[in-house]
Design a protein around this motif. Structure first.
Motif, mmCIF file in Angstrom:
data_model
loop_
_atom_site.group_PDB
_atom_site.id
_atom_site.type_symbol
_atom_site.label_atom_id
_atom_site.label_comp_id
_atom_site.label_asym_id
_atom_site.label_seq_id
_atom_site.Cartn_x
_atom_site.Cartn_y
_atom_site.Cartn_z
ATOM 1 N N SER A 111 0.917 -1.256 0.149
ATOM 2 C CA SER A 111 0.075 0.007 0.152
ATOM 3 C C SER A 111 0.831 1.304 0.149
ATOM 4 N N SER A 112 2.011 1.105 0.402
ATOM 5 C CA SER A 112 3.073 2.284 0.397
ATOM 6 C C SER A 112 3.402 2.558 -0.890
ATOM 7 N N VAL A 113 3.663 1.656 -1.717
ATOM 8 C CA VAL A 113 3.917 1.961 -3.070
ATOM 9 C C VAL A 113 2.891 2.385 -3.934
ATOM 10 N N SER A 114 1.834 1.714 -3.634
ATOM 11 C CA SER A 114 0.586 2.218 -4.146
ATOM 12 C C SER A 114 0.426 3.695 -4.036
ATOM 13 N N GLY A 115 0.426 4.091 -2.725
ATOM 14 C CA GLY A 115 0.321 5.484 -2.189
ATOM 15 C C GLY A 115 1.072 6.578 -3.054
ATOM 16 N N VAL A 116 2.420 6.300 -3.280
ATOM 17 C CA VAL A 116 3.205 7.229 -3.966
ATOM 18 C C VAL A 116 2.804 7.103 -5.453
ATOM 19 N N CYS A 117 2.536 6.251 -5.990
ATOM 20 C CA CYS A 117 2.087 6.127 -7.261
ATOM 21 C C CYS A 117 0.835 6.993 -7.655
ATOM 22 N N VAL A 118 -0.214 6.693 -6.679
ATOM 23 C CA VAL A 118 -1.393 7.713 -6.743
ATOM 24 C C VAL A 118 -0.955 8.978 -6.688
ATOM 25 N N LEU A 119 -0.234 9.654 -6.018
ATOM 26 C CA LEU A 119 -0.072 10.918 -5.676
ATOM 27 C C LEU A 119 0.658 11.658 -6.862
ATOM 28 N N ILE A 120 1.677 10.983 -7.541
ATOM 29 C CA ILE A 120 2.325 11.282 -8.575
ATOM 30 C C ILE A 120 1.125 11.374 -9.963
ATOM 31 N N MET A 121 0.227 10.563 -9.890
ATOM 32 C CA MET A 121 -0.634 10.519 -11.127
ATOM 33 C C MET A 121 -1.721 11.739 -10.921
ATOM 34 N N MET A 122 -2.216 12.009 -9.854
ATOM 35 C CA MET A 122 -3.399 12.746 -9.674
ATOM 36 C C MET A 122 -3.154 14.045 -8.973
ATOM 37 N N GLN A 123 -1.890 14.657 -8.745
ATOM 38 C CA GLN A 123 -1.751 16.029 -7.909
ATOM 39 C C GLN A 123 -2.275 17.124 -8.835
ATOM 40 N N PRO A 124 -1.988 17.208 -10.332
ATOM 41 C CA PRO A 124 -2.524 18.416 -10.906
ATOM 42 C C PRO A 124 -3.886 18.208 -11.004
ATOM 43 N N ALA A 125 -4.464 17.360 -11.308
ATOM 44 C CA ALA A 125 -5.973 17.009 -11.386
ATOM 45 C C ALA A 125 -6.735 17.293 -10.252
ATOM 46 N N ASP A 126 -6.111 16.962 -9.240
ATOM 47 C CA ASP A 126 -6.774 17.260 -7.819
ATOM 48 C C ASP A 126 -6.822 18.495 -7.542
ATOM 49 N N THR A 127 -5.755 19.335 -7.741
ATOM 50 C CA THR A 127 -5.826 20.889 -7.362
ATOM 51 C C THR A 127 -6.698 21.640 -8.286
ATOM 52 N N THR A 128 -6.890 21.159 -9.689
ATOM 53 C CA THR A 128 -7.913 21.595 -10.556
ATOM 54 C C THR A 128 -9.140 21.360 -10.147
ATOM 55 N N LEU A 129 -9.389 20.213 -9.489
ATOM 56 C CA LEU A 129 -10.642 19.744 -9.137
ATOM 57 C C LEU A 129 -11.379 20.794 -7.742
ATOM 58 N N THR A 130 -10.470 20.853 -6.955
ATOM 59 C CA THR A 130 -10.513 21.447 -5.901
ATOM 60 C C THR A 130 -10.793 23.114 -6.123
ATOM 61 N N ARG A 131 -10.268 23.621 -7.009
ATOM 62 C CA ARG A 131 -10.507 24.928 -7.398
ATOM 63 C C ARG A 131 -11.683 25.357 -8.302
ATOM 64 N N MET A 132 -12.121 24.276 -8.908
ATOM 65 C CA MET A 132 -13.093 24.269 -9.903
ATOM 66 C C MET A 132 -14.623 24.133 -8.897
ATOM 67 N N TYR A 133 -14.522 23.301 -8.087
ATOM 68 C CA TYR A 133 -15.684 22.916 -7.006
ATOM 69 C C TYR A 133 -15.866 24.101 -6.192
ATOM 70 N N ASN A 134 -14.586 24.944 -5.843
ATOM 71 C CA ASN A 134 -14.866 25.944 -4.724
ATOM 72 C C ASN A 134 -15.027 27.358 -5.380
ATOM 73 N N GLN A 135 -14.837 27.534 -6.675
ATOM 74 C CA GLN A 135 -15.060 29.095 -7.423
ATOM 75 C C GLN A 135 -16.459 29.466 -7.207
ATOM 76 N N PRO A 136 -16.468 30.667 -7.003
ATOM 77 C CA PRO A 136 -17.600 31.443 -7.020
ATOM 78 C C PRO A 136 -18.539 31.357 -8.440
ATOM 79 N N THR A 137 -19.684 31.483 -8.571
ATOM 80 C CA THR A 137 -20.487 31.310 -9.598
ATOM 81 C C THR A 137 -21.343 32.871 -9.848
#
Length: 318
Positions: free
Chosen positions: A222-248
């Motif tokens: 699971s430690s190896v898996s965790g590192v792989c997940v972080l590398i793959m998804m960080q830019p998309a994760d930041t993008t998602l957080t900002r899109m969800y939280n932006q005012p409309t």
């Protein structure tokens, strides 16, 4: 493949969903404080060329200040929707993997890289689509701080209040806002999380490095898996957080649109333009502190719970 897997009949869809959901719910209770810190760091200095005013210095500063000003409730903001969201996502994986293995004429219990990757991506995508409203609510609740706000602030009494408020103001369209970014993020993470875990686990067992039911096998995999997940998804994760939280804002036709971003690509581009590519990786340390224990606890608990359940179900006293 472990001997337990070889002798036991595979889990059915309901069993896999429930057991996977229980494991994920256990894990998210421990990882949620780091998720709160990640969300706030990702929103800090949003689209500010100079980096903006820094409310928080780093992830540990978020922990300290949140605890000091908001207490336990602050560090565990968004726990309710997080539990429901993560519980449903992992529950789809095993049923999908077994179905794909059968479609390819493979033993359902055998871990095949291709079908594991497909099952991970599919379960992540479906979990993201079905759980999109909860993910949005979670992000907005975690971002809210009465003492040290960063990013747009959305105050809700609780999760149901958030869902009903969004629906009342924006209709169904408001509840599916950001779903494209959610599918991208979750598919990238889920496509590698369980496949890399199973591959690492099988390598350790096949080469005699560790035994099938050893806690060290679960932790290392699971430690190896965790590192792989972080590398793959960080830019998309930041993008998602900002899109969800932006005012409309409301157009003349009554449609609500985001004030800051049109879509995930627009968010990625504007973030890089204003903050540099490093803006995509804001909150990476907090993300790791969330992903590592969450992945370790989720996958370790998943294996332990499944093995225990099979022993009870099949009457195995060994």
């Amino acid at each position: 493949m472990s001997s337990t897997e070889g002798k036991s009949r595979p889990l059915n869809t309901a069993e896999g969903f429930i057991l996977g959901g229980i494991a994920a719910c256990v894990a998210v209770t421990f990882s949620n404080p780091a998720d709160v810190a990640k969300t706030r760091l990702q929103l800090q200095g949003e689209l500010a060329k100079s980096g903006g005013e820094k409310v928080y210095k780093n992830v540990f500063d978020v922990f300290i200040k949140t605890w000091r000003h908001e207490g336990l409730r602050g560090v565990q903001r968004g726990l309710g929707p997080a539990v429901l969201l993560n519980g449903s996502r992992l529950g789809f994986y095993e049923p999908f993997r077994h179905a794909l293995n059968r479609a390819f004429g493979v033993n359902p219990s055998t871990h095949v890289p291709v079908t594991s990757l497909m099952a991970g991506a599919a379960s992540g995508a479906i979990g993201a689509i079905l759980g999109n409203p909860l993910f949005m609510v979670k992000a907005r609740i975690q971002a809210f701080s009465p003492a040290l706000p960063v990013g747009a602030q959305h105050y809700y009494k609780h999760s149901w209040d958030a869902l009903s408020t969004i629906f009342r103001q924006q209709g169904w369209r408001g509840l599916v806002r950001g779903v494209d970014a959610a599918v991208l993020r979750t598919s990238m993470g889920s496509s590698v999380q369980l496949p890399t875990y199973n591959w690492t686990k099988n390598q350790l067992i096949d080469h005699g490095i560790s035994s099938p039911n050893s806690i060290w096998t679960y932790l290392a995999s699971s430690s190896v898996s965790g590192v792989c997940v972080l590398i793959m998804m960080q830019p998309a994760d930041t993008t998602l957080t900002r899109m969800y939280n932006q005012p409309t804002r409301v157009l003349p036709n009554g449609k609500h649109v985001g004030v800051l971003y049109k879509n995930p690509i627009d968010c990625l581009w504007k973030t890089a333009k204003a903050e540099g590519v490093t803006g995509w990786y804001k909150g990476s340390t907090a993300h790791f502190l969330r992903i590592a224990p969450h992945t370790i606890i989720t996958l370790t608990a998943n294996d332990i719970i499944i093995n225990l359940y099979k022993k009870l179900r099949d009457g195995d006293d060994s």
